[in-house]
Scaffold this active site. Sequence first.
Site, PDB file in Angstrom:
ATOM      1  N   GLY A  43     -10.210   1.873   2.127  1.00  0.00           N
ATOM      2  CA  GLY A  43      -9.613   0.658   1.579  1.00  0.00           C
ATOM      3  C   GLY A  43      -9.067   0.918   0.195  1.00  0.00           C
ATOM      4  O   GLY A  43      -8.917   2.067  -0.242  1.00  0.00           O
ATOM      5  N   VAL A  44      -8.787  -0.151  -0.539  1.00  0.00           N
ATOM      6  CA  VAL A  44      -8.199  -0.005  -1.874  1.00  0.00           C
ATOM      7  C   VAL A  44      -9.101   0.808  -2.790  1.00  0.00           C
ATOM      8  O   VAL A  44      -8.622   1.640  -3.575  1.00  0.00           O
ATOM      9  CB  VAL A  44      -7.885  -1.387  -2.493  1.00  0.00           C
ATOM     10  CG1 VAL A  44      -9.146  -2.233  -2.687  1.00  0.00           C
ATOM     11  CG2 VAL A  44      -7.147  -1.244  -3.819  1.00  0.00           C
ATOM     12  N   SER A  72     -10.933  -1.922   5.406  1.00  0.00           N
ATOM     13  CA  SER A  72     -11.172  -3.364   5.255  1.00  0.00           C
ATOM     14  C   SER A  72     -10.076  -4.055   4.455  1.00  0.00           C
ATOM     15  O   SER A  72      -9.803  -5.249   4.658  1.00  0.00           O
ATOM     16  CB  SER A  72     -12.531  -3.599   4.582  1.00  0.00           C
ATOM     17  OG  SER A  72     -13.586  -3.116   5.375  1.00  0.00           O
ATOM     18  N   ARG A  74      -6.933  -4.008   4.586  1.00  0.00           N
ATOM     19  CA  ARG A  74      -5.785  -4.523   5.329  1.00  0.00           C
ATOM     20  C   ARG A  74      -6.000  -5.942   5.848  1.00  0.00           C
ATOM     21  O   ARG A  74      -5.039  -6.650   6.179  1.00  0.00           O
ATOM     22  CB  ARG A  74      -5.421  -3.600   6.484  1.00  0.00           C
ATOM     23  CG  ARG A  74      -6.444  -3.553   7.592  1.00  0.00           C
ATOM     24  CD  ARG A  74      -6.039  -2.530   8.654  1.00  0.00           C
ATOM     25  NE  ARG A  74      -4.923  -3.009   9.441  1.00  0.00           N
ATOM     26  CZ  ARG A  74      -5.061  -3.553  10.652  1.00  0.00           C
ATOM     27  NH1 ARG A  74      -6.266  -3.694  11.193  1.00  0.00           N
ATOM     28  NH2 ARG A  74      -4.012  -3.964  11.327  1.00  0.00           N
ATOM     29  N   GLU A 145      -5.890 -20.062  -6.188  1.00  0.00           N
ATOM     30  CA  GLU A 145      -6.923 -20.177  -5.164  1.00  0.00           C
ATOM     31  C   GLU A 145      -8.155 -20.838  -5.770  1.00  0.00           C
ATOM     32  O   GLU A 145      -8.192 -21.141  -6.964  1.00  0.00           O
ATOM     33  CB  GLU A 145      -7.266 -18.799  -4.580  1.00  0.00           C
ATOM     34  CG  GLU A 145      -6.115 -18.176  -3.799  1.00  0.00           C
ATOM     35  CD  GLU A 145      -6.497 -16.867  -3.136  1.00  0.00           C
ATOM     36  OE1 GLU A 145      -7.660 -16.434  -3.289  1.00  0.00           O
ATOM     37  OE2 GLU A 145      -5.640 -16.271  -2.468  1.00  0.00           O
ATOM     38  N   ASP A 244     -22.951   0.272   6.789  1.00  0.00           N
ATOM     39  CA  ASP A 244     -23.325   1.685   6.827  1.00  0.00           C
ATOM     40  C   ASP A 244     -23.554   2.264   5.427  1.00  0.00           C
ATOM     41  O   ASP A 244     -24.471   3.065   5.218  1.00  0.00           O
ATOM     42  CB  ASP A 244     -22.238   2.504   7.537  1.00  0.00           C
ATOM     43  CG  ASP A 244     -21.899   1.958   8.905  1.00  0.00           C
ATOM     44  OD1 ASP A 244     -22.830   1.532   9.617  1.00  0.00           O
ATOM     45  OD2 ASP A 244     -20.706   1.934   9.260  1.00  0.00           O
ATOM     46  N   HIS A 265     -16.986 -17.786   3.976  1.00  0.00           N
ATOM     47  CA  HIS A 265     -15.684 -18.357   3.665  1.00  0.00           C
ATOM     48  C   HIS A 265     -15.600 -19.758   4.256  1.00  0.00           C
ATOM     49  O   HIS A 265     -15.940 -19.967   5.422  1.00  0.00           O
ATOM     50  CB  HIS A 265     -14.560 -17.484   4.220  1.00  0.00           C
ATOM     51  CG  HIS A 265     -13.233 -17.763   3.601  1.00  0.00           C
ATOM     52  ND1 HIS A 265     -12.510 -18.900   3.880  1.00  0.00           N
ATOM     53  CD2 HIS A 265     -12.506 -17.071   2.692  1.00  0.00           C
ATOM     54  CE1 HIS A 265     -11.392 -18.885   3.172  1.00  0.00           C
ATOM     55  NE2 HIS A 265     -11.360 -17.788   2.443  1.00  0.00           N
ATOM     56  N   ARG A 314     -15.865 -21.119  -3.751  1.00  0.00           N
ATOM     57  CA  ARG A 314     -16.101 -21.071  -2.309  1.00  0.00           C
ATOM     58  C   ARG A 314     -17.468 -21.580  -1.897  1.00  0.00           C
ATOM     59  O   ARG A 314     -17.608 -22.226  -0.852  1.00  0.00           O
ATOM     60  CB  ARG A 314     -15.910 -19.641  -1.801  1.00  0.00           C
ATOM     61  CG  ARG A 314     -14.466 -19.220  -1.770  1.00  0.00           C
ATOM     62  CD  ARG A 314     -14.309 -17.786  -1.313  1.00  0.00           C
ATOM     63  NE  ARG A 314     -12.904 -17.435  -1.214  1.00  0.00           N
ATOM     64  CZ  ARG A 314     -12.447 -16.216  -0.959  1.00  0.00           C
ATOM     65  NH1 ARG A 314     -13.329 -15.234  -0.816  1.00  0.00           N
ATOM     66  NH2 ARG A 314     -11.162 -15.971  -0.881  1.00  0.00           N
ATOM     67  N   HIS A 375     -18.290 -13.777   5.267  1.00  0.00           N
ATOM     68  CA  HIS A 375     -17.026 -13.233   4.795  1.00  0.00           C
ATOM     69  C   HIS A 375     -17.173 -12.048   3.851  1.00  0.00           C
ATOM     70  O   HIS A 375     -16.515 -11.023   4.020  1.00  0.00           O
ATOM     71  CB  HIS A 375     -16.235 -14.342   4.087  1.00  0.00           C
ATOM     72  CG  HIS A 375     -14.912 -13.908   3.535  1.00  0.00           C
ATOM     73  ND1 HIS A 375     -13.925 -13.352   4.333  1.00  0.00           N
ATOM     74  CD2 HIS A 375     -14.402 -13.950   2.274  1.00  0.00           C
ATOM     75  CE1 HIS A 375     -12.866 -13.075   3.584  1.00  0.00           C
ATOM     76  NE2 HIS A 375     -13.133 -13.410   2.333  1.00  0.00           N
ATOM     77  N   ARG A 410     -18.616 -14.751  -5.348  1.00  0.00           N
ATOM     78  CA  ARG A 410     -17.374 -14.109  -5.762  1.00  0.00           C
ATOM     79  C   ARG A 410     -16.253 -15.122  -5.968  1.00  0.00           C
ATOM     80  O   ARG A 410     -16.048 -16.007  -5.141  1.00  0.00           O
ATOM     81  CB  ARG A 410     -16.938 -13.083  -4.709  1.00  0.00           C
ATOM     82  CG  ARG A 410     -15.596 -12.436  -5.005  1.00  0.00           C
ATOM     83  CD  ARG A 410     -15.300 -11.338  -4.020  1.00  0.00           C
ATOM     84  NE  ARG A 410     -15.050 -11.811  -2.670  1.00  0.00           N
ATOM     85  CZ  ARG A 410     -13.849 -12.157  -2.206  1.00  0.00           C
ATOM     86  NH1 ARG A 410     -12.786 -12.110  -3.001  1.00  0.00           N
ATOM     87  NH2 ARG A 410     -13.703 -12.550  -0.958  1.00  0.00           N
TER      88      ARG A 410
END
Length: 623
Positions: A43-44, A72, A74, A145, A244, A265, A314, A375, A410
């Site tokens: 991922g990033v 993840s 993407r 958001e 993992d 979420h 959230r 989420h 978060r």
Amino acid sequence: MSRPTGRPSAAAPAPRAATPATALRAPAPGWAIEADVVVVGSGVAGLTVALRCAAAGARVTVVTKARLDDGSTRWAQGGIAAALGEGDTPEQHLDDTLVAGAGLCDERAVRTLVTEGPDAVRRLIATGARFDADDDTGEILLTREGGHHRRRIAHAGGDATGAEISRALVEAVRAAGIDTVENALVLDLLKDGAGRTAGVTLHVMGEGRRDGVGAVRAGAVVLATGGMGQIFSATTNPAVSTGDGVALALRAGAEVSDLEFVQFHPTVLWLGPEAEGQQPLVSEAVRGEGAHLVDADGVRFMRGQHELAELAPRDIVAKGIMRRMRERGAEHMYLDARHFGAEMWERRFPTILAACRTHGIDPVTEPIPVAPAAHYASGGVRTDLRGRTTVPGLYACGEVACTGVHGANRLASNSLLEGLVFAERIAEDITEGIAEGVTEDITEGIAAGAGPAEAAGRTEGPGERTGSSDPDATDTPDALGAPAGAPLLASEARYEIQHIMTHGAGVLRSAESLARAADRLDRVHDDAAAQLRRDGKTAEPGVETWEATNLHLVARVLVAAALRREETRGCHWREDRPERDDAVWRRHLLVTLRPDGALDVRSTDSEAFPPPTTPRAETESRP
């Protein structure tokens, strides 16, 4: 091969399984490769570490559970948060993050995130990521958001930000010629005789130059394995998100923290009461653009619950939805964005529009049924501000890590930024060690003539391992690489674990539900252990049984922490303890795994993390 350690050079015994008493039962490695750095995840976070380390001249191997472009990242729809807009400042971003974190953010970590974030995003753009921009001015378009008081979310492809970031980083990794191992499940950490990181064991699914169980030997290991959402029946996470990285770190002796804070979420597409597995996400950005949460009668029930209504953090929105569902005896609420019109839906949220229509719902003409689902893990493997864990040479970043940024909840779209910023810091820490010559060769001390596979602990015959010159290695694994007392769970246990966790440790929790979950998780393990003692049999080593065993370990830790934290805070909602208790619980829970499989749980003295050294802990014989 060299590795940064900060210690004088000394001969090291051959690498061996990190914690023999708890290592996964697996065949010993049949092949091995060498690198300076092994990054687990694509991922990033993982790809940014890989690119930065490779650019500094390090030999890097990227190990990923699926394809390189299937990390993840993407799946991220909304965007990446940074103070890029006119009038916005890192200080304002910090304030919003601290509020969302419900008193448990480490302010030093948050300040690092928000001050280094804008330039990190600009470097991401320079790498090739293309964000949505104004056609006339070329300025990046920003949206808002939940929990943000300003428009500071950069997005791409309307609602396909993660896919664009992944595309850019994957192309850069391939262009740089970085070594990659795809379709590989990481198993356990290798350590040298002094307890320092020496690489990982892994299982490559498929046939080819590298297949079956092997090892990547490296002095620095970076965990960027993503989340653990698959411990619940319904989640936005892909099927590979089985915890993992957290499980590996625990078995290696690393400390994890804040695992009780799983973010549900608020707006996941409701597909029916029997729906399981990965569920389509309806991005928070939809509410950021003006969609309303309503009940079956069209009442906007979030009004009056928070000053930001639907754009509250959230955890508050998820609780608001759950309360309304209970009041009305309903299985879901609705997200109403019909006023957007077809053109806005098609331009701004094409991915969500397509997902809804695939399931027979047209957001242009009808409200979207939504309910909370697992989420994001706000906690994970505890690190310092340079991504270092409590195990020397082991780093973590992205969702698998607990940097202290997220606290108890978060803030929306901080996750991609956290992965980006702390990945750069990890790369800097690793490459500084190489540049300064503060290195050791982990191949020193290996028996003469031992090849790579032998140095990783290759089994030459039943019960026989070669290449170990460690005189202190008294826990000798069996022919499958794990002691006889450590059973693997059958693949079917995955679904039992998900059912236990969904009903006992989901959005709504209590001492009773958590104690029941802990007891049932114990029985899952005890049944497997009893069969092993009685018949000498356990589940066959393989991807599904390794994943089930990882899920079980992560679930145990989550339940232990949730049961210990006797309050409601952030995304940890205890029905029997509905109030936040700062006097007692404004602190973190730190968990380690003992060699006998018991959990050690202790708390910090405050919301700030202590330095990452392994402390003495209070022992819990069971979760």
